[in-house]
Design a protein around this motif. Structure first.
Motif, PDB file in Angstrom:
ATOM      1  N   PHE A   7       0.835  -1.191   0.000  1.00  0.00           N
ATOM      2  CA  PHE A   7       0.000   0.000   0.000  1.00  0.00           C
ATOM      3  C   PHE A   7       0.876   1.249   0.000  1.00  0.00           C
ATOM      4  O   PHE A   7       1.919   1.289   0.656  1.00  0.00           O
ATOM      5  N   GLU A  23      -3.530   3.141  -0.200  1.00  0.00           N
ATOM      6  CA  GLU A  23      -4.165   2.610  -1.414  1.00  0.00           C
ATOM      7  C   GLU A  23      -3.285   1.544  -2.054  1.00  0.00           C
ATOM      8  O   GLU A  23      -2.057   1.640  -2.058  1.00  0.00           O
ATOM      9  N   GLY A  25      -3.730  -1.775  -5.392  1.00  0.00           N
ATOM     10  CA  GLY A  25      -4.553  -2.573  -6.293  1.00  0.00           C
ATOM     11  C   GLY A  25      -5.266  -1.772  -7.357  1.00  0.00           C
ATOM     12  O   GLY A  25      -5.146  -0.552  -7.452  1.00  0.00           O
ATOM     13  N   LYS A  45      -7.020  -6.885   3.752  1.00  0.00           N
ATOM     14  CA  LYS A  45      -6.874  -5.834   2.738  1.00  0.00           C
ATOM     15  C   LYS A  45      -5.742  -6.164   1.761  1.00  0.00           C
ATOM     16  O   LYS A  45      -5.835  -5.844   0.580  1.00  0.00           O
ATOM     17  N   ALA A  49      -6.514  -6.443  -2.216  1.00  0.00           N
ATOM     18  CA  ALA A  49      -5.801  -5.571  -3.164  1.00  0.00           C
ATOM     19  C   ALA A  49      -5.210  -6.337  -4.334  1.00  0.00           C
ATOM     20  O   ALA A  49      -4.786  -5.729  -5.322  1.00  0.00           O
ATOM     21  N   ARG A  53      -9.219  -2.378  -6.237  1.00  0.00           N
ATOM     22  CA  ARG A  53      -8.571  -1.160  -5.764  1.00  0.00           C
ATOM     23  C   ARG A  53      -9.083  -0.908  -4.346  1.00  0.00           C
ATOM     24  O   ARG A  53     -10.280  -0.680  -4.152  1.00  0.00           O
ATOM     25  N   VAL A  54      -8.203  -0.980  -3.368  1.00  0.00           N
ATOM     26  CA  VAL A  54      -8.577  -0.877  -1.965  1.00  0.00           C
ATOM     27  C   VAL A  54      -8.007   0.410  -1.371  1.00  0.00           C
ATOM     28  O   VAL A  54      -6.807   0.689  -1.509  1.00  0.00           O
TER      29      VAL A  54
END
Length: 263
Positions: A7, A23, A25, A45, A49, A53-54
């Protein structure tokens, strides 16, 4: 190793606040609103991802953000978060609300239902009764809101880390407690949820409740109470999961989210 390595961290200015977010993905968008300790990465999460889009936001006054100067109602906090998501160019999305972030997520869905494709609530602190809590003591939060100093957590006894969350050592636990006390001093929790209950009864947004069989905050009776308040909700009880389902039963959490996204 703690999750979240893939992320990236950013921030966006909105309504005078600097809102951090993480953020990773691509694909259908899943927006996550965190629990009382603020933005937190998770094994679930990381897995999500890989296919979506996480994005997880850190609300004003939560997590690592500065303390608020005055109380902010959760329904108003939801408006700020909805605007942040719009500023990121995201028109519609699947929404997750974790623990106390569940109220923020529900208020966002209630005020902007056309933006929310689905709502997944992970052990949400909304619509519960006192008898649905293992240790019902909201007086502590009321005291913080009245100006009582936050307790010194440096010597707080920390529970042993869960086998699936080995990074959550004593320092991690105490840091989360500090963040929670900062946020709770400026929240309206539990607040007046009557308007939210009216929205819940209308049942416009597909909603899933996730609750772990080993939840240390919410009793299993909460799931039944939630179903009464939100008749259209799909309730998923996850065996072996604690309040933090994303880390203690990530595969089950991901499966539930995939079911929501695929409709």
């Amino acid at each position: 190793m703690a999750p979240g390595s893939k992320f990236t961290r950013h921030s966006v200015a909105c309504f005078g606040y600097d809102i951090p977010y993480a953020e990773a993905g691509s694909g259908d968008v899943i927006v996550s609103l965190p629990g009382s300790a603020g933005l937190e990465m998770s094994t679930a999460k990381d897995i999500l991802a890989e296919s979506y889009r996480v994005i997880e936001l850190d609300p004003p006054g939560w997590g690592d953000t500065p303390a608020l100067a005055a109380e902010m109602k959760q329904r108003h906090l939801a408006i700020v978060l909805a605007e942040v998501i719009a500023d990121l160019g995201i028109a519609r999305y699947h929404l997750i609300g974790t623990s106390m972030g569940g109220a923020n997520a529900y208020w966002l869905a209630a005020q902007f239902p056309e933006r929310v494709k689905s709502l997944t609530l992970e052990a949400p602190m909304v619509f519960h009764r006192q008898e649905d809590l293992h240790n019902p003591d909201e007086g502590f939060i009321q005291a913080l809101r009245a100006g009582a100093p936050a307790p010194d957590v440096s010597g707080y006894p920390a529970p042993p880390p869960h086998p699936r969350k080995p990074w959550a050592d004593a320092n991690f636990f105490r840091d989360q407690m500090r963040k929670r006390f900062k946020m709770m001093a400026k929240t309206d929790y539990p607040g007046d949820n009557s308007a939210l209950e009216e929205f819940a009864h209308r049942g416009k947004v597909p909603t899933t409740l996730l609750i772990g069989s080993e939840d240390e905050i919410l009793k299993q009776s909460f799931a039944d109470q939630f179903q009464v308040t939100v008749p259209h909700a799909h309730v998923v009880r996850i065996e072996g999961a604690t309040h933090d389902i994303q880390n203690t039963a990530p595969e089950a959490f991901v499966a539930a989210m995939q079911a929501q996204v695929c409709g």
